[in-house]
Design a protein around this motif. Structure first.
Motif, mmCIF file in Angstrom:
data_model
loop_
_atom_site.group_PDB
_atom_site.id
_atom_site.type_symbol
_atom_site.label_atom_id
_atom_site.label_comp_id
_atom_site.label_asym_id
_atom_site.label_seq_id
_atom_site.Cartn_x
_atom_site.Cartn_y
_atom_site.Cartn_z
ATOM 1 N N ASP A 765 1.655 0.101 -9.869
ATOM 2 C CA ASP A 765 2.007 0.760 -11.119
ATOM 3 C C ASP A 765 1.752 -0.656 -12.232
ATOM 4 O OD1 ASP A 765 4.135 -0.694 -10.735
ATOM 5 O OD2 ASP A 765 5.384 0.724 -12.131
ATOM 6 N N LEU A 766 1.505 -1.926 -11.885
ATOM 7 C CA LEU A 766 0.979 -2.312 -13.007
ATOM 8 C C LEU A 766 -0.363 -3.194 -13.213
ATOM 9 C CD1 LEU A 766 4.752 -4.458 -13.500
ATOM 10 C CD2 LEU A 766 3.807 -2.570 -14.534
ATOM 11 N N VAL A 767 -0.926 -2.511 -12.205
ATOM 12 C CA VAL A 767 -2.531 -3.158 -12.186
ATOM 13 C C VAL A 767 -3.119 -2.926 -13.582
ATOM 14 C CG1 VAL A 767 -4.426 -2.730 -10.809
ATOM 15 C CG2 VAL A 767 -2.461 -2.439 -9.311
ATOM 16 N N SER A 768 -3.791 -4.363 -13.906
ATOM 17 C CA SER A 768 -4.913 -3.861 -14.949
ATOM 18 C C SER A 768 -6.137 -3.818 -14.921
ATOM 19 C CB SER A 768 -4.391 -5.623 -15.561
ATOM 20 O OG SER A 768 -5.124 -6.860 -14.519
ATOM 21 N N SER A 769 -6.419 -3.593 -13.542
ATOM 22 C CA SER A 769 -8.340 -3.728 -13.170
ATOM 23 C C SER A 769 -8.300 -3.308 -11.961
ATOM 24 C CB SER A 769 -8.936 -4.485 -13.962
ATOM 25 O OG SER A 769 -8.790 -6.148 -13.351
ATOM 26 N N SER A 825 -0.376 3.448 -11.079
ATOM 27 C CA SER A 825 -0.907 3.199 -12.349
ATOM 28 C C SER A 825 -2.228 4.600 -11.905
ATOM 29 C CB SER A 825 -0.961 2.284 -12.741
ATOM 30 O OG SER A 825 -1.805 1.200 -12.284
ATOM 31 N N ASN A 827 -5.029 2.595 -13.146
ATOM 32 C CA ASN A 827 -6.012 1.224 -11.717
ATOM 33 C C ASN A 827 -5.320 1.010 -10.400
ATOM 34 O OD1 ASN A 827 -7.088 0.802 -14.061
ATOM 35 N ND2 ASN A 827 -6.350 -0.650 -14.994
ATOM 36 N N GLN A 831 -8.081 1.384 -7.422
ATOM 37 C CA GLN A 831 -8.051 -0.579 -6.269
ATOM 38 C C GLN A 831 -7.351 0.095 -4.964
ATOM 39 O OE1 GLN A 831 -8.448 -3.481 -7.303
ATOM 40 N NE2 GLN A 831 -8.121 -3.885 -5.552
#
Length: 896
Positions: A765-769, A825, A827, A831
């Protein structure tokens, strides 16, 4: 040089009875006496009586033929000749006045059919019984009449008289009316003969009365002479008696001395004349001591013929003494007949001598002292007993030595064990003594040795069968007891003593030699022409030994196969069609073929009067099928041993990927470097597992079928079910090895997915890209490529069988991990989709339905993407496939 055939042109005389001396004249009748090799007169060989005089003259005597025939002369120089003249042979009647080599009855001949006798025994010469004139009558030729009336005659005095012959010979031109008149004359003449005796007495009554008067006068004269001469004859008789008495009184002493001298002279003469009889008791004993029984028989028979019916006391006394001596000789002969060993000819000679003496003494009182025996039958029983004792003696000599052998390390391998020596001696004894026993029995039943008793064919047959069964029982106990089965002992012969396993192992290589000994003895007995019932007993034993020998050959092959794990070099390329298969199946086939040839030469090829060992109805085929099943099972066990036997040596750790312990160089081709020993040391356990799997696949698909063909061509019709069982064992082994390999590879691979996924405190839930693959996806792909390359280097045929369960495990782990994620998230969802879709797509070819369902479950655990997100995922996946095209290509090969 031209051959000139003999030609007979003249003959003198031209006819005659058998034995007629004839002179043969002609041309080219031989250059010398030795040139004459054949003379035939009227189809009768007369060469023995032929006397060659010149090339134009031969003198010979005719044979026993009858009728006309040619005279054929045969010479070495000219061959078989021809004749322009013929000789007529006939059998003439011999009369009392005819010179003949045999005695001729001289009684008066019955010359007329109506009972009148001729005055002399000469041929009847009546002119004509028909009373017809034969003047001017032309007689028929005699030789023509013989052809017309064979075996008949025109002579009235002969039994074979023919009226037709007589009429043709004497009345050839007489008319029929004259012949009827002659018949009337003959009838009147016969009628007149019937009353001839009474008319004769009437015409001569005076002469008959004179004869009666003369006889009466002779009787009266005889009675007068008897009355006048009776008294003088009595006086003369009395005077003669008195003179005899007086002479006896005067010459008593002289006559006594003369009588005594005559008696002594007669005795000396008798002793000299009958010296043979008086010396016979001593001579028969001396001849018997010299074994000259023929002389004893001849002398005794001669004495019995000369003096057997004599009433002279001294002769009777000597004969009784001879009889007693002969009784003693008979007892000695009977003992010698039963004394063994001796040859059959010697035994037959003694039996004949004893039988002859028994027949000569048959009926004598003194012969009753000896009980009645059958010498030939006693000889047969003695020989059969001697054979049984000989076999028992050989057993007692060799059986105790079985447990006294030196250990295998301390003995020469070329020294035969006691069992082998026992079999050799037993076969030699049987091959020499059983034919002698059979020949002695045949001489007994054919009458050559027949005595006073009746033969016993049933008992003799039982003796022969018992002897053969005893012989076979000894061999069966010695040879087949080595198989560990004790039910071969029939109870009639002693069992072979129990021995250690080392002793049995020393004996096993000699079984084929023992089989050769038995076959040689069997061939000898076949030439003796024993009954089939007897030979079948030995044939059954030979089949048992053949089967046991073949079983030991298979056992030896099994023992060699057990050692194949030590000879495995792990060299690849031995089987072109099955990469990864080593030389292990070829080595196994070499062992099998070697022992198949040994079994074929030693056991399977039937010799004289032997049957096929591996028929459908025989008990050998199931036994050998079981041995073949054990052979295949042993080979599977060798593969299993090689597969699950890890290397003891510790190899240096190669370069590994970041988190899991796979060799970075696993995709390199493994080929031997240096010698086999060093190569065996550098082969990893994983590679050995793969090689064993390749060997199993080769066995399942091709090798076992090829092995079945090899066995069939070599005369081993093994059932296909045996090889099907072998394939089942191989399949079980494949499943076990695959499970082990998959577990070995899957556990570390799957164990690194979760740590790699959350490395660096990663959170979904904290993937930026989401512009590429996460490290765990890279590692999964890299590790699977490493496994792929390791399998591909050994055998591409194993890829699907191994990769499918590994990929299934990976998919299951990914599904588990993503299902456990609490929140994604935007992203993070991108992913996760990129990672799972990439792995799903590149592993699609090696994913089974279960793996595909796990990948679908993992994707279902990820939130749904928007259209923009879907486009972003597709763009990133295309870029990743381009960057990792080698990985994609690796897993996209359909049939590597």
């Amino acid at each position: 040089m031209t051959r000139r055939q003999p030609v007979v042109t003249g003959l003198s005389p031209k006819e005659g009875p058998p034995g007629t001396k004839i002179t043969i004249r002609g041309e080219f009748l031989g250059n010398r006496a030795e040139d004459l090799i054949g003379l035939t007169i009227c189809d009768s060989d007369c060469l023995l009586s032929a006397e060659w005089k010149s090339p134009n003259k031969i003198i010979a005597r005719t044979g026993s033929s009858k009728g006309k025939g040619d005279i054929i002369v045969t010479t070495r120089s000219g061959g078989i000749g021809s004749s322009t003249v013929q000789f007529r042979a006939y059998h003439e009647t011999i009369g009392p006045l005819k010179e003949s080599a045999v005695w001729i009855e001289e009684s008066p001949m019955q010359s007329l059919a109506w009972g009148r006798r001729s005055l002399a025994p000469t041929k009847y010469t009546q002119e004509d019984p028909l009373g017809l004139s034969i003047e001017g009558n032309v007689k028929k030729l005699t030789e023509d009449l013989r052809d017309i009336f064979p075996e008949q005659s025109g002579d009235l005095s002969q039994e074979n008289f023919s009226p037709g012959w007589f009429l043709l010979e004497h009345h050839n031109t007489t008319s029929f009316d004259d012949l009827k008149a002659g018949l009337s004359y003959l009838r009147r003449k016969v009628e007149s003969q019937r009353d001839g005796q009474l008319s004769f007495l009437k015409a001569n009554a005076g002469a008959v009365m004179d004869q009666l008067d003369t006889l009466m006068m002779l009787r009266d004269k005889y009675e007068e002479d008897m009355t006048e001469t009776a008294e003088p004859i009595c006086k003369l008789e009395k005077a003669i008696k008195e003179s005899i008495i007086e002479s006896n009184s005067l010459f008593t002493d002289v006559l006594y001395r003369r009588e005594k001298a005559d008696t002594m002279r007669a005795a000396l003469f008798a002793l000299s004349r009958h010296k043979f009889l008086f010396c016979l008791p001593k001579s028969v004993e001396q001849s018997a001591k010299r074994k000259e029984y023929d002389i004893v028989i001849n002398d005794y028979a001669r004495a019995k013929n000369l003096f057997g019916k004599t009433d002279v006391p001294i002769f009777r006394k000597v004969l009784e003494e001879v009889d007693r001596r002969i009784v003693g000789i008979r007892k000695e002969l009977h003992q010698q007949i039963c004394l063994m060993p001796q040859s059959v000819d010697q035994q037959k000679k003694l039996v004949k001598a004893l039988t002859s003496l028994e027949m000569q003494q048959n009926g004598l009182e003194i012969a009753e002292e000896i009980p009645e025996t059958d010498a030939a039958w006693d000889a047969i029983k003695a020989r059969a007993k001697y054979l049984d004792e000989t076999l028992k003696t050989i057993f007692d000599q060799h059986a105790p030595r079985e447990n006294n052998q030196p250990p295998a390390k301390g003995r020469d391998g070329n020294d035969a064990p006691p069992r082998v020596l026992f079999c050799e001696e037993v076969c030699e004894v049987a091959a020499s003594q059983l034919p002698d026993l059979w020949r002695l029995g045949q001489a007994y039943f054919t009458g050559e040795l027949r005595g006073l008793s009746e033969p016993k064919p049933g008992v003799f047959k039982r003796i022969i069968i018992t002897s053969i069964e005893t012989f076979c029982s000894y061999l069966r106990n010695a040879i087949l007891s080595a198989s560990g089965q004790r039910n071969y002992n029939t109870g009639t012969t002693p069992s072979w003593p129990a021995t250690s396993n080392s002793t049995i192992i020393q004996f096993i290589p000699w079984i084929s030699q023992c089989l050769r000994y038995v076959r040689i003895a069997y061939a000898t007995l076949i030439r003796v022409d024993l009954p089939s019932e007897v030979l079948d007993i030995i044939q059954k034993l030979i089949n048992q030994i053949r089967l046991f020998c073949l079983s030991t050959i298979f056992k030896k092959a099994i023992d060699k196969v057990k050692c194949l794990d030590e000879k495995e070099t792990w060299s690849l390329g031995s089987v072109p069609d099955f990469p990864g298969a080593t030389n292990l199946p070829n080595m196994f086939e070499e062992i099998v073929v070697e022992h198949l040839e040994e079994g074929l030469n030693a056991c399977l090829k039937p010799e004289i009067r032997e049957t096929a060992l591996l028929d459908d109805q025989s008990e050998g085929l199931p036994h050998i099928s079981q041995r073949t099943r054990e052979l295949l099972t042993t080979f599977c066990e060798v593969i299993e041993t090689l597969a699950f036997q890890k290397c003891d040596t510790t190899q240096p750790a190669p370069l590994v990927c970041q988190l899991i312990g796979f060799a970075a160089s696993a995709n390199s081709s493994i080929q031997p470097h240096g010698d086999d020993k060093s190569w065996r040391q550098i082969v990893s356990w994983d590679q050995k597992l793969l090689c064993c799997l390749a060997n199993c696949l080769y066995c399942n698909k091709k090798f076992f079928a090829h092995l079945n063909t090899v066995l069939t061509k070599n005369g081993y019709p093994i059932s296909k079910m045996v090889f099907e069982d072998g394939r089942m064992n191989v399949n079980k082994l494949v499943s076990s090895i695959v499970e082990t390999f998959v577990e070995h590879k899957s556990d570390p691979l799957v164990g690194t997915i979760e740590p790699s996924m959350y490395i660096g405190k990663f959170q979904w839930d904290l993937v930026s890209s989401a512009e590429g693959l996460r490290p765990y996806a890279h590692e999964c792909a890299d590790n699977l490529v490493g496994v792929y390359s390791e399998i591909f280097a050994i055998s591409p045929l194993l890829l699907r069988a191994i990769l499918e369960p590994i990929i299934q495990t990976v998919a299951e782990e990914l599904a588990r991990l993503l299902t456990c994620v609490q929140r994604f998230s935007a992203n993070g969802a991108l992913q996760a989709n990129i990672d799972i879709r990439f792995l799903r797509d590149i592993l699609k070819l090696y994913s089974n339905s279960t793996a595909k369902s796990f990948f679908g479950e993992a994707l279902e655990a990820i939130p749904q993407l928007s259209d923009e997100g879907e486009k972003h995922v597709m763009r990133v996946l295309a870029k990743i496939r381009q960057d990792m095209r080698l990985h994609v290509m690796c897993f996209s090969v359909q049939n590597p």
